[in-house]
Design a protein around this motif. Sequence first.
Motif, PDB file in Angstrom:
ATOM      1  N   ASP A 157       0.635  -0.934   0.251  1.00 26.79           N
ATOM      2  CA  ASP A 157       0.070   0.186  -0.292  1.00 26.79           C
ATOM      3  C   ASP A 157       1.030   1.494   0.157  1.00 26.79           C
ATOM      4  O   ASP A 157       0.538   2.798  -0.433  1.00 26.79           O
ATOM      5  CB  ASP A 157      -0.812   0.089   1.377  1.00 26.79           C
ATOM      6  N   ASP A 158       1.785   1.212   0.365  1.00 27.71           N
ATOM      7  CA  ASP A 158       3.238   2.568   0.762  1.00 27.71           C
ATOM      8  C   ASP A 158       3.130   3.170  -0.884  1.00 27.71           C
ATOM      9  O   ASP A 158       2.927   3.958  -1.048  1.00 27.71           O
ATOM     10  CB  ASP A 158       4.400   1.775   1.185  1.00 27.71           C
ATOM     11  N   TYR A 159       3.487   1.448  -1.784  1.00 30.26           N
ATOM     12  CA  TYR A 159       4.023   2.223  -3.174  1.00 30.26           C
ATOM     13  C   TYR A 159       2.616   2.996  -3.645  1.00 30.26           C
ATOM     14  O   TYR A 159       2.428   3.975  -5.135  1.00 30.26           O
ATOM     15  CB  TYR A 159       4.153   0.943  -3.737  1.00 30.26           C
ATOM     16  N   LEU A 160       1.155   1.330  -4.003  1.00 29.40           N
ATOM     17  CA  LEU A 160       0.499   2.800  -4.201  1.00 29.40           C
ATOM     18  C   LEU A 160      -0.252   3.787  -3.607  1.00 29.40           C
ATOM     19  O   LEU A 160      -0.926   4.530  -4.611  1.00 29.40           O
ATOM     20  CB  LEU A 160      -0.610   1.305  -4.971  1.00 29.40           C
ATOM     21  N   ASP A 161      -0.197   3.541  -2.409  1.00 28.37           N
ATOM     22  CA  ASP A 161      -0.999   5.078  -1.463  1.00 28.37           C
ATOM     23  C   ASP A 161      -0.027   6.550  -2.137  1.00 28.37           C
ATOM     24  O   ASP A 161      -0.741   7.511  -2.984  1.00 28.37           O
ATOM     25  CB  ASP A 161      -0.773   5.156  -0.291  1.00 28.37           C
ATOM     26  N   VAL A 162       0.943   6.659  -2.910  1.00 31.79           N
ATOM     27  CA  VAL A 162       1.461   8.016  -3.570  1.00 31.79           C
ATOM     28  C   VAL A 162       1.361   7.912  -4.652  1.00 31.79           C
ATOM     29  O   VAL A 162       1.909   8.769  -5.501  1.00 31.79           O
ATOM     30  CB  VAL A 162       2.838   7.602  -3.117  1.00 31.79           C
ATOM     31  N   GLY A 163       0.592   6.918  -5.855  1.00 32.07           N
ATOM     32  CA  GLY A 163       0.395   6.871  -6.754  1.00 32.07           C
ATOM     33  C   GLY A 163       0.682   6.545  -7.738  1.00 32.07           C
ATOM     34  O   GLY A 163       1.010   6.276  -9.367  1.00 32.07           O
ATOM     35  N   ALA A 164       1.986   5.711  -7.514  1.00 32.25           N
ATOM     36  CA  ALA A 164       2.815   4.850  -8.405  1.00 32.25           C
ATOM     37  C   ALA A 164       1.606   3.667  -9.312  1.00 32.25           C
ATOM     38  O   ALA A 164       0.434   3.242  -8.680  1.00 32.25           O
ATOM     39  CB  ALA A 164       3.737   4.002  -7.522  1.00 32.25           C
ATOM     40  N   ASP A 165       1.745   3.006 -10.197  1.00 33.56           N
ATOM     41  CA  ASP A 165       0.925   2.533 -11.101  1.00 33.56           C
ATOM     42  C   ASP A 165       0.871   0.719 -10.439  1.00 33.56           C
ATOM     43  O   ASP A 165       0.628  -0.786 -10.326  1.00 33.56           O
ATOM     44  CB  ASP A 165       1.171   2.758 -12.679  1.00 33.56           C
ATOM     45  N   ASP A 166       2.492   0.518 -10.420  1.00 28.08           N
ATOM     46  CA  ASP A 166       2.960  -0.575 -10.130  1.00 28.08           C
ATOM     47  C   ASP A 166       4.167  -0.893  -9.352  1.00 28.08           C
ATOM     48  O   ASP A 166       4.179   0.271  -9.268  1.00 28.08           O
ATOM     49  CB  ASP A 166       3.103  -1.313 -11.277  1.00 28.08           C
ATOM     50  N   TYR A 167       4.598  -2.211  -8.731  1.00 27.37           N
ATOM     51  CA  TYR A 167       5.445  -2.110  -7.848  1.00 27.37           C
ATOM     52  C   TYR A 167       6.051  -3.867  -7.737  1.00 27.37           C
ATOM     53  O   TYR A 167       5.421  -4.072  -8.262  1.00 27.37           O
ATOM     54  CB  TYR A 167       5.312  -1.804  -6.605  1.00 27.37           C
ATOM     55  N   LEU A 168       7.749  -3.612  -7.478  1.00 20.18           N
ATOM     56  CA  LEU A 168       8.303  -4.809  -7.185  1.00 20.18           C
ATOM     57  C   LEU A 168       8.788  -5.073  -6.232  1.00 20.18           C
ATOM     58  O   LEU A 168       9.754  -3.822  -6.146  1.00 20.18           O
ATOM     59  CB  LEU A 168       8.915  -4.593  -8.684  1.00 20.18           C
ATOM     60  N   CYS A 169       8.931  -5.507  -6.109  1.00 28.78           N
ATOM     61  CA  CYS A 169      10.457  -5.872  -4.890  1.00 28.78           C
ATOM     62  C   CYS A 169      11.364  -6.859  -4.895  1.00 28.78           C
ATOM     63  O   CYS A 169      11.668  -7.795  -6.197  1.00 28.78           O
ATOM     64  CB  CYS A 169       9.065  -7.391  -3.503  1.00 28.78           C
TER      65      CYS A 169
END
Length: 127
Positions: free
Chosen positions: A87-99
């Motif tokens: 949620d930290d990634y998506l809350d700032v407006g990112a479209d996607d994330y990878l760890c």
Amino acid sequence: MTHILVAEDEVNLAQFLELELNYQGYQVSVAYDGLTAMIATQKLQLDLIILDWMIPGLSGWEICHSLRSHANNIPIILLGHKNQLRDDYLDVGADDYLCKPFEVEELLAKVWTHLSKTQQNFLSNKD
């Protein structure tokens, strides 16, 4: 040609991603710190950003937040570590994330997906 910014301070990873993306036919610019990445978003005609969450200078959070607050809808894929919450990634407006660590094939699939969505949106708005 599709232009991607890789904003990553781990030099080996940034260079590897640059080579892989170039091999896939993308034009790639690389920034090793947040300030350079932010300047690149303002000066270059970018189609997608791959952005490290913990990049020095301006963090991935600051860059993403700034772009979204100025209505910049360029797709952003954030790269972070497993201890970071999704949620930290998506809350700032990112479209996607990878760890990290991640498989390059997974990143390439996400890049293709987001570029395809952007292209479809462009074509549908053109009608």
